[in-house]
Design a protein around this motif. Structure first.
Motif, mmCIF file in Angstrom:
data_model
loop_
_atom_site.group_PDB
_atom_site.id
_atom_site.type_symbol
_atom_site.label_atom_id
_atom_site.label_comp_id
_atom_site.label_asym_id
_atom_site.label_seq_id
_atom_site.Cartn_x
_atom_site.Cartn_y
_atom_site.Cartn_z
ATOM 1 N N PRO A 186 0.796 -1.230 0.000
ATOM 2 C CA PRO A 186 0.000 0.000 0.000
ATOM 3 C C PRO A 186 0.827 1.279 0.000
ATOM 4 C CG PRO A 186 0.098 -0.886 2.203
ATOM 5 C CD PRO A 186 0.828 -1.854 1.338
ATOM 6 N N SER A 187 2.129 1.175 0.261
ATOM 7 C CA SER A 187 2.976 2.370 0.355
ATOM 8 C C SER A 187 4.417 1.978 0.101
ATOM 9 C CB SER A 187 2.842 3.008 1.746
ATOM 10 O OG SER A 187 3.415 2.160 2.732
ATOM 11 N N PRO A 188 5.307 2.951 -0.181
ATOM 12 C CA PRO A 188 6.718 2.626 -0.391
ATOM 13 C C PRO A 188 7.362 1.933 0.798
ATOM 14 C CG PRO A 188 6.244 4.838 -1.187
ATOM 15 C CD PRO A 188 5.023 4.369 -0.474
ATOM 16 N N SER A 189 7.071 2.393 2.015
ATOM 17 C CA SER A 189 7.683 1.767 3.186
ATOM 18 C C SER A 189 7.153 0.351 3.384
ATOM 19 C CB SER A 189 7.419 2.601 4.440
ATOM 20 O OG SER A 189 6.041 2.638 4.753
ATOM 21 N N ALA A 190 5.890 0.115 3.003
ATOM 22 C CA ALA A 190 5.341 -1.236 3.089
ATOM 23 C C ALA A 190 6.053 -2.162 2.110
ATOM 24 C CB ALA A 190 3.847 -1.221 2.808
ATOM 25 N N GLN A 219 11.564 13.601 14.549
ATOM 26 C CA GLN A 219 12.183 12.786 13.512
ATOM 27 C C GLN A 219 11.101 11.939 12.853
ATOM 28 O OE1 GLN A 219 15.285 10.671 15.738
ATOM 29 N NE2 GLN A 219 16.807 11.872 14.646
ATOM 30 N N TYR A 220 10.906 12.149 11.580
ATOM 31 C CA TYR A 220 9.919 11.364 10.830
ATOM 32 C C TYR A 220 10.649 10.658 9.685
ATOM 33 C CZ TYR A 220 6.756 14.396 13.428
ATOM 34 O OH TYR A 220 6.115 15.072 14.427
ATOM 35 N N LEU A 221 11.481 9.696 10.057
ATOM 36 C CA LEU A 221 12.352 9.047 9.077
ATOM 37 C C LEU A 221 11.548 8.239 8.062
ATOM 38 C CD1 LEU A 221 15.212 7.830 11.457
ATOM 39 C CD2 LEU A 221 15.050 9.967 10.157
ATOM 40 N N ARG A 222 10.511 7.549 8.519
ATOM 41 C CA ARG A 222 9.704 6.758 7.585
ATOM 42 C C ARG A 222 8.912 7.667 6.653
ATOM 43 N NH1 ARG A 222 5.169 2.636 9.801
ATOM 44 N NH2 ARG A 222 4.451 4.591 10.731
ATOM 45 N N ALA A 223 8.292 8.699 7.195
ATOM 46 C CA ALA A 223 7.505 9.614 6.367
ATOM 47 C C ALA A 223 8.390 10.322 5.342
ATOM 48 C CB ALA A 223 6.795 10.634 7.254
ATOM 49 N N ASP A 224 9.584 10.743 5.774
ATOM 50 C CA ASP A 224 10.506 11.410 4.851
ATOM 51 C C ASP A 224 10.974 10.460 3.752
ATOM 52 O OD1 ASP A 224 10.265 13.707 6.328
ATOM 53 O OD2 ASP A 224 12.139 13.446 7.432
ATOM 54 N N ALA A 225 11.246 9.212 4.120
ATOM 55 C CA ALA A 225 11.688 8.229 3.130
ATOM 56 C C ALA A 225 10.590 7.968 2.095
ATOM 57 C CB ALA A 225 12.095 6.931 3.819
ATOM 58 N N GLU A 226 9.356 7.860 2.569
ATOM 59 C CA GLU A 226 8.247 7.623 1.646
ATOM 60 C C GLU A 226 8.040 8.810 0.719
ATOM 61 O OE1 GLU A 226 5.166 4.537 3.696
ATOM 62 O OE2 GLU A 226 5.057 6.612 4.347
ATOM 63 N N LYS A 227 8.164 9.990 1.272
ATOM 64 C CA LYS A 227 8.005 11.189 0.446
ATOM 65 C C LYS A 227 9.079 11.245 -0.637
ATOM 66 C CE LYS A 227 7.780 16.244 0.762
ATOM 67 N NZ LYS A 227 7.860 17.406 1.669
ATOM 68 N N ALA A 228 10.304 10.905 -0.255
ATOM 69 C CA ALA A 228 11.402 10.923 -1.222
ATOM 70 C C ALA A 228 11.194 9.863 -2.304
ATOM 71 C CB ALA A 228 12.729 10.683 -0.497
ATOM 72 N N MET A 229 10.721 8.680 -1.917
ATOM 73 C CA MET A 229 10.497 7.619 -2.897
ATOM 74 C C MET A 229 9.392 7.992 -3.876
ATOM 75 S SD MET A 229 11.035 3.980 -0.892
ATOM 76 C CE MET A 229 10.463 4.438 0.740
ATOM 77 N N ARG A 230 8.345 8.602 -3.372
ATOM 78 C CA ARG A 230 7.245 9.004 -4.258
ATOM 79 C C ARG A 230 7.693 10.109 -5.211
ATOM 80 N NH1 ARG A 230 2.315 6.868 -3.144
ATOM 81 N NH2 ARG A 230 1.963 5.929 -1.089
ATOM 82 N N GLU A 231 8.518 11.017 -4.717
ATOM 83 C CA GLU A 231 8.998 12.101 -5.577
ATOM 84 C C GLU A 231 9.897 11.558 -6.685
ATOM 85 O OE1 GLU A 231 10.820 14.878 -2.964
ATOM 86 O OE2 GLU A 231 8.918 15.830 -2.359
ATOM 87 N N ARG A 232 10.722 10.561 -6.348
ATOM 88 C CA ARG A 232 11.575 9.961 -7.366
ATOM 89 C C ARG A 232 10.745 9.279 -8.444
ATOM 90 N NH1 ARG A 232 14.962 8.304 -3.042
ATOM 91 N NH2 ARG A 232 14.080 6.197 -3.140
#
Length: 486
Positions: free
Chosen positions: A244-248, A458-471
């Motif tokens: 359902p999401s990049p982190s998932a 620190q929102y490491l998971r949220a930031d990682a997901e945002k970066a993956m979606r932007e890429r």
């Protein structure tokens, strides 16, 4: 150059997969029809609610098994022919078992999957519950209660060992089945179901256990419920077909790659997470201890056990309402840090206020304080669990959750011991001083509020997901593997 070579499409080597020539060190971009430069499409499935329902059902079942005896101490003492301390022990065993079994449950969840972990926990609960019922079939009399009491306690220990398998799962399950806009709500539903169970058990068990002989019937009902709670788990799926999401997607890929205890070590080496552990453990212990001992705290001031039950029920049900409102807002705005700081501060203020509210003929004030305490305190639980995952990402959620709950249960055992020693009915009745509540208020401020404000957002998971979606949106190929079949 041949015509076919002249009409080859121009490819952007930065955005296309590359193949290494076996005859040299030249990298040649090539077109792979199995991959797409379009952003990955993430999906959710309605079957995710079956798993969430299974988690809730198991948590409710464990709440009834946990409080079978402590919810009706007089009847239980007469049926088991034992002292009140033994009845208290049936409840304390759950906290002790949690501390011992939390790492094992977390390891099993990562090693063998959520469904198998839940089924194993359900099996433990079934065995323990039916052992307790077998104990009711053994004759018991004053001075000859060993057989019934022994089977009861053995069954209680085995059933208690099942609880962490249910309580540790919600953040992990939410992380791989729900989107980033649903996770906090899913975690809230799974987490507060244990508190809901405690509230329901405190209401239902006294209603159906009217005398000593009816304890046997109550134990049988709880044993049957433990079997019924297993069936939804058999219908759930282990993994979603599509994340359902990049982190998932990343969690599904890495589930079996990193040993669980390595993840624990990583979490424990994170200073921000250690502060979160202290905060979460503090408020878990404060709330659980207050709920368990509220009748003792209020008795010297003339309140009956029924009135004490009203205070506890008001705190729990208002807390469930508060959590159901706050969780969707957290899903939308993701302000776990700021929200937790506000709720922790309000909760601590209410613990201080209870030192003044617990007095004679102040039912309304005590009820209002309990309601505000419930709203603020229960809202912290899902926020704290989700914030713990954010702080420790990419450490698996099962690791951070096991540590948070485990430390909270350990502190609860310590609190219950200390508060029992501090309880002084004569001092409370004559001078209006309540030593246990003073201890809780001071501890909440020093070890709850202060470290909470030391945690940096620190929102490491949220930031990682945002970066993956932007890429993905910018056209870069994100190779997200499909989840393996269950």
């Amino acid at each position: 150059m041949s015509d076919s070579q002249q009409h080859l499409p121009l490819l952007d080597s930065a955005s296309m997969p590359q193949r290494i020539s076996m005859q040299g060190a030249v990298t040649i971009p090539f077109q792979d029809t199995t991959l797409s430069t379009q952003p990955t499409i993430y999906r959710t499935y309605n079957t995710r609610y079956i798993g969430l329902f299974a988690i809730v059902t198991l948590n409710i079942a464990t709440g009834f098994v946990w409080l079978t005896y402590s919810a009706v101490p007089a009847q239980a003492m007469a049926f088991l022919n034992c002292s009140g301390s033994i009845i208290n022990l049936t409840s304390i065993l759950y906290f002790i078992a949690y501390v011992l079994m939390a790492p094992i449950s977390g390891w099993m969840c990562e090693r063998h999957g959520i469904q198998r972990s839940l089924i194993f926990g359900a099996a433990l609960q079934i065995v323990g519950s039916w052992l307790r019922f077998l104990g009711t079939l053994v004759d018991s009399a004053p001075g000859q209660s060993e057989g019934r009491l022994a089977l009861t306690l053995i069954g209680q220990v085995i059933a208690a060992a099942a609880q962490p398998f249910f309580m540790n799962v919600p953040p992990k399950y939410a992380a791989i089945w729900f989107t980033e806009h649903e996770r906090a709500t899913a975690t809230m539903i799974g987490t507060v179901s244990n508190s809901l169970a405690a509230a329901l058990a405190q209401l239902v068990i006294p209603a159906i256990t009217t005398d000593a002989e009816s304890v046997k019937r109550t134990v049988l009902i709880c044993a049957i419920f433990s079997v019924v709670a297993l069936f939804p788990t058999l219908l759930m799926a282990e993994r979603p077909p599509t994340p359902p999401s990049p982190s998932a997607a990343e969690a599904l890929l890495k589930t079996k790659e990193e040993p669980f205890f390595i993840s624990l070590k990583k979490a424990l080496s994170n200073p921000q997470f250690l502060l979160m552990m202290l905060v979460f453990g503090t408020f878990t212990a404060c709330f659980t201890s207050f709920t368990a001992l509220i009748a003792q705290f209020t008795a010297p001031y003339g309140y009956s056990s029924s009135e004490a039950g009203y205070f506890g029920a008001a705190m729990i049900f208002s807390g469930l309402l508060g959590a159901s409102i706050s969780a969707p807002l957290l899903d939308k705005f993701k302000h776990f840090s700021g929200f937790s700081k506000i709720m922790v501060t309000i909760s601590s203020a209410m613990f201080i206020a209870l030192n003044f509210a617990i007095r004679r003929n102040f039912f309304g004030g005590l009820m209002a304080t309990s309601i505000i305490l419930g709203i603020s305190g229960f809202s912290v639980l899902p926020a704290g669990l989700e914030y713990g995952v954010e702080i420790t990402y990419p450490v698996t959620p099962a690791s951070s959750t096991s540590l948070l709950w485990g430390f909270g249960q350990l502190l609860t055992v310590i609190f219950l011991t200390i508060l029992g020693v501090l309880q002084n009915n004569e001092l409370s009745a004559t001078k209006g001083i309540n030593p246990p509540m003073i201890f809780i208020a001071v501890w909440a401020v020093i070890f709850g509020v202060v470290p909470m404000f030391m945690i940096k957002a620190q929102y490491l998971r949220a930031d990682a997901e945002k970066a993956m979606r932007e890429r993905e949106k910018s056209g870069y190929q994100q190779q997200v593997p499909q989840a393996r079949e269950c």
